[in-house]
Scaffold this motif. Sequence first.
Motif, short mmCIF file in Angstrom:
data_model
loop_
_atom_site.label_atom_id
_atom_site.label_comp_id
_atom_site.label_asym_id
_atom_site.label_seq_id
_atom_site.Cartn_x
_atom_site.Cartn_y
_atom_site.Cartn_z
N GLY A 86 -5.54 5.88 -6.78
CA GLY A 86 -6.05 6.26 -5.46
C GLY A 86 -6.49 5.01 -4.72
N PHE A 87 -6.24 4.96 -3.41
CA PHE A 87 -6.58 3.75 -2.65
C PHE A 87 -7.66 4.04 -1.61
N PHE A 89 -9.38 1.87 1.74
CA PHE A 89 -9.21 0.64 2.52
C PHE A 89 -10.40 0.39 3.42
N ALA A 155 -8.52 9.65 -1.84
CA ALA A 155 -8.18 8.84 -3.01
C ALA A 155 -8.38 9.62 -4.30
N ILE B 319 0.15 4.35 4.46
CA ILE B 319 -0.70 5.23 3.68
C ILE B 319 0.13 6.25 2.89
N ALA B 322 1.71 4.48 0.04
CA ALA B 322 0.73 4.13 -0.98
C ALA B 322 0.40 5.34 -1.83
N PHE B 323 0.30 6.50 -1.19
CA PHE B 323 -0.09 7.70 -1.94
C PHE B 323 1.09 8.46 -2.52
#
Lengths: 221, 412
Positions: A86-87, A89, A155, B319, B322-323
Amino acid sequence: MIRLENIEKLYRTDTIETIALDRISLNIEKGEFLSVMGPSGCGKSTLLNIMGLLDAPTKGEVKIDQQTLTHLSDKQLARFRNQKIGFIFQSFHLINDLRVLDNAELPLLYRNITSKERIRLATEALEKVGLSNRIKHFPSQLSGGQKQRVAIARAIAGNPEIILADEPTGNLDSAMGNEIMDILLQLNRAEKATIVMVTHDETMAKKTHRLVRLFDGSQVQ
Amino acid sequence: MLKNYFKIAIAVLRRRKFFTFISLFGISITLTILIVLTAFWENVTSAGYPDMKRDRSLYINFVVQENPKEHGIIKGLASFYYLDHYVGSMKTPEKVAISSMFTATNTYVKNKKLVINIKYTNHAWWDVLEYQFLEGKPYTAVQIKNGEHVAVISEDVKKQYFGESGAVTGKYIKTDNVEYRVTGVVRNVSVTAPLIYADMYLPYTLSKADYRDQSINGMYSAILLAHNKSDLEKIKDEYQQVVSKIPPPNKKYTKIYSHADSYIKSYTRMFSKDENSSGIGIVITGALVIVFLLMLLPTINLMNINISRIIERSSEIGIRKAFGASSGTLAVQFIVENVILTLLGGIIGIALSLIILNIINSSSLIPNLTLAINFSVLLYGIMACLIFGLLSGVYPAWRMSRMEVVNALKGR
């Protein structure tokens, strides 16, 4: 959990070659909360992107759960990120056209689950960050701290084992920053999530288990 | 997933109102033009009142005389003699309907000028074409032979000349200072079928030009009705034999050629440059080029808008990647969004077309023309929309899918 072996990252243009990361090796245990510090441009974010499989190293290997990931295809990497990582930012990166719930649901869209289950998981994640009363709002109707909490909910919605946070408190005042930090610490403690956080803030970094310092692409601590 | 795509597509469209307007405007106007044009095409080419037996009819609209030495040609309608004498004596057709091109005549009703387009026909005309008689009946073969001044008129002429009064059969109508007795009134025919349309039909024996004149070219065309569809080829063959035996009319123009064609080819023959080409290829190519150009502009416009939209949404792309969205999934999302946009444009386009067709039908711009959106036209429209959506969506989606996550997140 995450193992970096001799990671090098070079940026080449026609005239110059810049070394962003120089032979970085790092081993992060399951359940660990690690922070990465260093001056601007030292390669912190590049390192985090490589760990998160968003960027490929020029040399060296990335292993997660003993699996070497450096040579996977775009599609395989996407699936791996979806399941494991999970990110978060600094600038939140929420999709402004979507409501809070739809934003939190995002990683689940790329899994084979029903919309009912998606809504359940996303609502659960929003409850964990204390935003269950805002699910119908749009990001533009939220404060900075609330936006970052939505980003955290996103995330964690897919229950990943790893959370990578790139200056999650960088855009927030100290009260909101602390709030976000508490949520991350709580996730680490209660959910046993492995967290790697890039930060400029020494006090935040001190709350984590271990601190790694970078300078000009090299690890100095 | 689709619901999610739909949500974001609508959100994006609402956010960028101006661009959405420009896109929708481009798509709907183009589609409207295409739909109206295809409605015209359908109207002109498909069998319709009174030419109902088009599937077993052949048409002779052109006869060409060639001067091989000086490369000169005379190309035009045939003479009555040519059609009556050579074509009328053919064995394979069931009937041969002969009529002149319509010409304008003037008459005055209560000091108001009225233009009546007249047409001379033979008797088979009334058998081959299925005119609907509102009253009376066609003139007979005997009346034609005797050169009686009789006429069949359209309901419009009846209304304009006689007013709203009852039956007019047996009454007299005067145009270009000649008086005719009305034998029947028929339903109106649209001018979009120029070789069939007229306001008033007269026996060919009344024509001022001598119908016994033996020259090849004149002002008449013919419809050859076959007993059944399988006879069409036989008729074409027989006609070729007949043409080959016609003696050259003079020393210079030694070659004659002509074809019995299907309805569309009998018109496209106009564009052909040599004996063996029906001209249909030229017409279809021309139509495709026009359609292509019509669609090209809005497609490029939409493509450009899409590219700028994608750059603006690079954070979202980053995004999503990324996910866990793969490039392929994202490309599909953008194409779906685009197809939604074009389909919206399509709905507006269809609504606009309905309005415009309605205006054309009710206006007196082209009298008696009734255009309708039929199933095939609608299908063309929807197909055009989808092609639009794909054409203008695929390239930007491909560009987008090549964006690196890291760059996308930085908005580069």
